[in-house]
Design a protein around this motif. Structure first.
Motif, PDB file in Angstrom:
ATOM      1  N   PRO A 304      30.476 -22.267  75.757  1.00 45.50           N
ATOM      2  CA  PRO A 304      29.304 -21.709  76.434  1.00 45.50           C
ATOM      3  C   PRO A 304      28.090 -21.508  75.533  1.00 45.50           C
ATOM      4  O   PRO A 304      26.958 -21.783  75.947  1.00 45.50           O
ATOM      5  CB  PRO A 304      29.793 -20.379  77.001  1.00 45.50           C
ATOM      6  N   VAL A 305      28.248 -21.016  74.312  1.00 48.34           N
ATOM      7  CA  VAL A 305      27.097 -20.832  73.426  1.00 48.34           C
ATOM      8  C   VAL A 305      26.502 -22.178  73.057  1.00 48.34           C
ATOM      9  O   VAL A 305      25.283 -22.356  73.040  1.00 48.34           O
ATOM     10  CB  VAL A 305      27.497 -20.048  72.156  1.00 48.34           C
ATOM     11  N   GLY A 361       6.133  -3.420  58.972  1.00 51.45           N
ATOM     12  CA  GLY A 361       5.375  -4.657  59.114  1.00 51.45           C
ATOM     13  C   GLY A 361       6.141  -5.912  58.741  1.00 51.45           C
ATOM     14  O   GLY A 361       5.593  -7.022  58.821  1.00 51.45           O
ATOM     15  N   GLN A 362       7.397  -5.794  58.341  1.00 51.80           N
ATOM     16  CA  GLN A 362       8.202  -6.935  57.919  1.00 51.80           C
ATOM     17  C   GLN A 362       9.331  -7.174  58.927  1.00 51.80           C
ATOM     18  O   GLN A 362      10.017  -6.237  59.347  1.00 51.80           O
ATOM     19  CB  GLN A 362       8.810  -6.670  56.536  1.00 51.80           C
ATOM     20  N   PHE A 363       9.523  -8.455  59.323  1.00 48.00           N
ATOM     21  CA  PHE A 363      10.653  -8.794  60.187  1.00 48.00           C
ATOM     22  C   PHE A 363      11.943  -8.682  59.380  1.00 48.00           C
ATOM     23  O   PHE A 363      12.040  -9.180  58.244  1.00 48.00           O
ATOM     24  CB  PHE A 363      10.514 -10.221  60.720  1.00 48.00           C
ATOM     25  N   VAL A 364      12.922  -8.017  59.977  1.00 48.34           N
ATOM     26  CA  VAL A 364      14.265  -7.952  59.403  1.00 48.34           C
ATOM     27  C   VAL A 364      15.244  -8.412  60.476  1.00 48.34           C
ATOM     28  O   VAL A 364      14.956  -8.350  61.674  1.00 48.34           O
ATOM     29  CB  VAL A 364      14.618  -6.533  58.915  1.00 48.34           C
ATOM     30  N   VAL A 365      16.396  -8.899  60.062  1.00 46.71           N
ATOM     31  CA  VAL A 365      17.351  -9.449  61.026  1.00 46.71           C
ATOM     32  C   VAL A 365      18.776  -9.150  60.591  1.00 46.71           C
ATOM     33  O   VAL A 365      19.074  -9.078  59.391  1.00 46.71           O
ATOM     34  CB  VAL A 365      17.140 -10.976  61.192  1.00 46.71           C
ATOM     35  N   GLU A 366      19.637  -8.936  61.586  1.00 43.69           N
ATOM     36  CA  GLU A 366      21.057  -8.747  61.332  1.00 43.69           C
ATOM     37  C   GLU A 366      21.853  -9.603  62.309  1.00 43.69           C
ATOM     38  O   GLU A 366      21.353 -10.004  63.363  1.00 43.69           O
ATOM     39  CB  GLU A 366      21.448  -7.279  61.480  1.00 43.69           C
ATOM     40  N   THR A 367      23.067  -9.888  61.958  1.00 41.43           N
ATOM     41  CA  THR A 367      23.918 -10.714  62.804  1.00 41.43           C
ATOM     42  C   THR A 367      24.393  -9.938  64.031  1.00 41.43           C
ATOM     43  O   THR A 367      24.477  -8.708  64.001  1.00 41.43           O
ATOM     44  CB  THR A 367      25.130 -11.228  62.013  1.00 41.43           C
ATOM     45  N   THR A 368      24.695 -10.672  65.085  1.00 37.62           N
ATOM     46  CA  THR A 368      25.290 -10.046  66.268  1.00 37.62           C
ATOM     47  C   THR A 368      26.805  -9.937  66.142  1.00 37.62           C
ATOM     48  O   THR A 368      27.472  -9.444  67.049  1.00 37.62           O
ATOM     49  CB  THR A 368      24.969 -10.858  67.534  1.00 37.62           C
ATOM     50  N   GLY A 369      27.334 -10.455  65.025  1.00 37.86           N
ATOM     51  CA  GLY A 369      28.781 -10.392  64.833  1.00 37.86           C
ATOM     52  C   GLY A 369      29.428 -11.746  65.015  1.00 37.86           C
ATOM     53  O   GLY A 369      29.031 -12.731  64.385  1.00 37.86           O
ATOM     54  N   ASN A 370      30.403 -11.809  65.876  1.00 32.67           N
ATOM     55  CA  ASN A 370      31.180 -13.033  66.097  1.00 32.67           C
ATOM     56  C   ASN A 370      30.267 -14.211  66.433  1.00 32.67           C
ATOM     57  O   ASN A 370      29.571 -14.213  67.442  1.00 32.67           O
ATOM     58  CB  ASN A 370      32.172 -12.788  67.242  1.00 32.67           C
ATOM     59  N   GLN A 371      30.271 -15.243  65.593  1.00 34.05           N
ATOM     60  CA  GLN A 371      29.416 -16.412  65.783  1.00 34.05           C
ATOM     61  C   GLN A 371      30.185 -17.609  66.347  1.00 34.05           C
ATOM     62  O   GLN A 371      29.679 -18.739  66.333  1.00 34.05           O
ATOM     63  CB  GLN A 371      28.754 -16.802  64.464  1.00 34.05           C
ATOM     64  N   SER A 372      31.364 -17.377  66.882  1.00 28.18           N
ATOM     65  CA  SER A 372      32.114 -18.465  67.510  1.00 28.18           C
ATOM     66  C   SER A 372      31.331 -19.046  68.677  1.00 28.18           C
ATOM     67  O   SER A 372      30.662 -18.324  69.427  1.00 28.18           O
ATOM     68  CB  SER A 372      33.465 -17.935  68.010  1.00 28.18           C
ATOM     69  N   SER A 373      31.408 -20.367  68.855  1.00 31.61           N
ATOM     70  CA  SER A 373      30.681 -21.017  69.953  1.00 31.61           C
ATOM     71  C   SER A 373      31.259 -20.671  71.316  1.00 31.61           C
ATOM     72  O   SER A 373      30.655 -20.985  72.348  1.00 31.61           O
ATOM     73  CB  SER A 373      30.687 -22.540  69.759  1.00 31.61           C
ATOM     74  N   GLY A 374      32.408 -20.025  71.333  1.00 33.74           N
ATOM     75  CA  GLY A 374      32.983 -19.599  72.596  1.00 33.74           C
ATOM     76  C   GLY A 374      32.760 -18.131  72.899  1.00 33.74           C
ATOM     77  O   GLY A 374      33.156 -17.651  73.961  1.00 33.74           O
ATOM     78  N   ALA A 375      32.078 -17.424  71.978  1.00 35.49           N
ATOM     79  CA  ALA A 375      31.880 -15.979  72.137  1.00 35.49           C
ATOM     80  C   ALA A 375      30.474 -15.724  72.661  1.00 35.49           C
ATOM     81  O   ALA A 375      29.532 -15.575  71.876  1.00 35.49           O
ATOM     82  CB  ALA A 375      32.103 -15.270  70.806  1.00 35.49           C
ATOM     83  N   PHE A 376      30.337 -15.644  73.961  1.00 37.86           N
ATOM     84  CA  PHE A 376      28.991 -15.529  74.535  1.00 37.86           C
ATOM     85  C   PHE A 376      28.436 -14.111  74.450  1.00 37.86           C
ATOM     86  O   PHE A 376      27.230 -13.902  74.600  1.00 37.86           O
ATOM     87  CB  PHE A 376      28.981 -15.989  75.998  1.00 37.86           C
ATOM     88  N   ARG A 377      29.282 -13.138  74.179  1.00 36.61           N
ATOM     89  CA  ARG A 377      28.793 -11.772  74.038  1.00 36.61           C
ATOM     90  C   ARG A 377      27.721 -11.696  72.952  1.00 36.61           C
ATOM     91  O   ARG A 377      26.726 -10.992  73.091  1.00 36.61           O
ATOM     92  CB  ARG A 377      29.970 -10.848  73.695  1.00 36.61           C
ATOM     93  N   SER A 378      27.914 -12.464  71.876  1.00 34.33           N
ATOM     94  CA  SER A 378      26.949 -12.443  70.782  1.00 34.33           C
ATOM     95  C   SER A 378      25.604 -13.010  71.222  1.00 34.33           C
ATOM     96  O   SER A 378      24.553 -12.611  70.718  1.00 34.33           O
ATOM     97  CB  SER A 378      27.477 -13.248  69.585  1.00 34.33           C
TER      98      SER A 378
END
Length: 411
Positions: A304-305, A361-378
């Protein structure tokens, strides 16, 4: 071949170039009432037939005056009223003022409007606290917004909710637009079941069509949902033939990998042509592009991802060109500082799901966690893609990465 190259995988940039090179924009046009034109792409420039506003009008509720008469510092009797749609008529006597409302036409000879908060009504007339005013104060002159003959929107613009009322102010009732591309889509796989059914062992619900359809609509296209097609070569071939007769583009999800039950490639070799099959992108490596009769074909991965990502990154610019949407732009890349680590192996451009914010004033970013291509929650949690270059490895906290904020098609 460098150490970071993935054998047999086409770089993303090359794939996009090949896809766009063969696309010719749709030329068929429609005449539509303005109220029905939202989401369509203009087939011609819109030139304003009038000035907007069409007359000098008041920017305030107050009193229309002649500046030279204010200098005498005397009460000015009210000679009449000017309301929106009901302008002051008759002779405007010297040493008087006219009561006026916002948007109302200013009377001939008026060179300023004084807001009502700066006025006091007495038995002898209106006394103004503000006697030193600049010419044209609180007056919106004719053509202040748009001049007659101005190009207000150009051919190739896709009409938005912001454009429609602006066009309405011009009195334009009908527009010439390109017809929307028709996109036929379906999912493939014996394991896929429709929502509302009881799953058996090994079965999953078909979610991809629920991600693909809104994207097609948000891309400004007409969706044609052909449902779930089982892993049957005969049925698949019949569906492909039906789809290409109905649509400008055929989009499938699943069946483009290398499994024993993935028949899409064989059928396309028979009834169409394949431009390329595998890309150096993660997720989304098994993405197929080619032609199918008079239609174009995009085969999305089954996860799905991966399906949503390849629709967004690859299919979206292709459809924009097909639709004649010349003003479409890819999401801008913005540098951001990582607040979490991101795992990556060199070899493919990696689109990871992230959550950005702005700190000092600076963009910061963090992961949503599980990066599996089947994990659509992320994907549901994310508000941007963290785009990691092909040759890059894992990212530590505090490094700079490129992010792409989701555009309106993902909201």
């Amino acid at each position: 071949m460098g150490c970071c190259d993935a054998p047999g995988l086409m770089p993303l940039e090359e794939a996009l170039e090949k896809m766009l090179a063969g696309i010719k924009p749709i030329q068929s046009t429609l005449q539509l009432p303005l109220a029905e034109a939202i989401g369509f792409v203009l087939a011609e420039d819109i030139l304003s037939p009038i000035n907007v506003p069409p007359f000098d009008n008041s920017a305030m509720d107050g009193y229309a005056v002649r500046i030279n008469e204010l200098a005498q510092n005397q009460p000015l009797p009210v000679a009449g009223k000017s309301f929106a749609g009901q302008p002051f008529e008759g002779e405007w006597s010297p040493m008087t003022c006219v009561r006026i409302m916002t948007g109302a036409q200013v009377p001939q000879g008026c060179d300023a409007v004084i807001m009502q908060e700066q006025a006091t009504i007495t038995e002898d007339g209106v006394v103004f606290c503000q006697t030193q005013v600049k010419p044209n104060c609180n007056i919106r002159p004719v053509g202040d917004d748009i001049h007659q003959g101005d190009i207000v929107l150009t051919k190739g613009a896709r009409l938005t909710a912001r454009d429609i009322p602006m066009i309405a102010t011009l009195g334009v009732s009908h527009l010439t637009v390109f017809r929307k591309p028709k996109i036929a889509f379906f999912s493939t796989g014996d394991e896929l079941k429709p929502l509302g059914t009881q799953l058996k062992a090994g079965e999953i619900y078909d979610s991809n069509r629920y991600g693909i359809k809104p994207l097609i609509i948000n891309f400004g296209c007409e969706p044609i949902d052909l449902g779930i097609i089982p892993d049957c070569p005969k049925t698949l071939k019949e569906t492909f033939e039906k789809a290409q007769s109905l649509a400008d583009v055929v989009v499938t999800s699943g069946g483009v990998s290398v499994g024993e039950a993935d028949f899409t490639k064989d059928i396309l070799d028979e009834v169409g042509q394949i431009g390329f099959w595998k890309l150096a992108i993660k997720p989304g490596k098994p993405f197929a592009f080619g032609s199918l009769g008079d239609a174009w074909f995009c085969g999305l991965p089954g996860n799905p991802v991966s399906a949503v990502l390849t629709m967004y990154v690859l299919v979206q610019p292709m459809i924009a060109k097909l639709a004649g949407h010349t003003q479409w732009k890819a999401p801008e890349s913005i540098p951001a500082i990582t607040r979490t680590a991101f795992k990556k192996v060199p070899g493919r451009t990696d689109y990871q799901r992230g959550i950005y914010s702005i700190e000092n004033g600076q963009f910061v970013v963090e992961t949503t966690g599980n990066q599996s291509s089947g994990a659509f929650r992320s994907m549901s949690l994310a508000n941007c893609f963290v785009v990691l270059e092909r040759e890059r490895g894992s990212i530590e906290v505090g490094e700079t990465v490129s992010i792409q904020l989701f555009n309106s098609t993902l909201y």
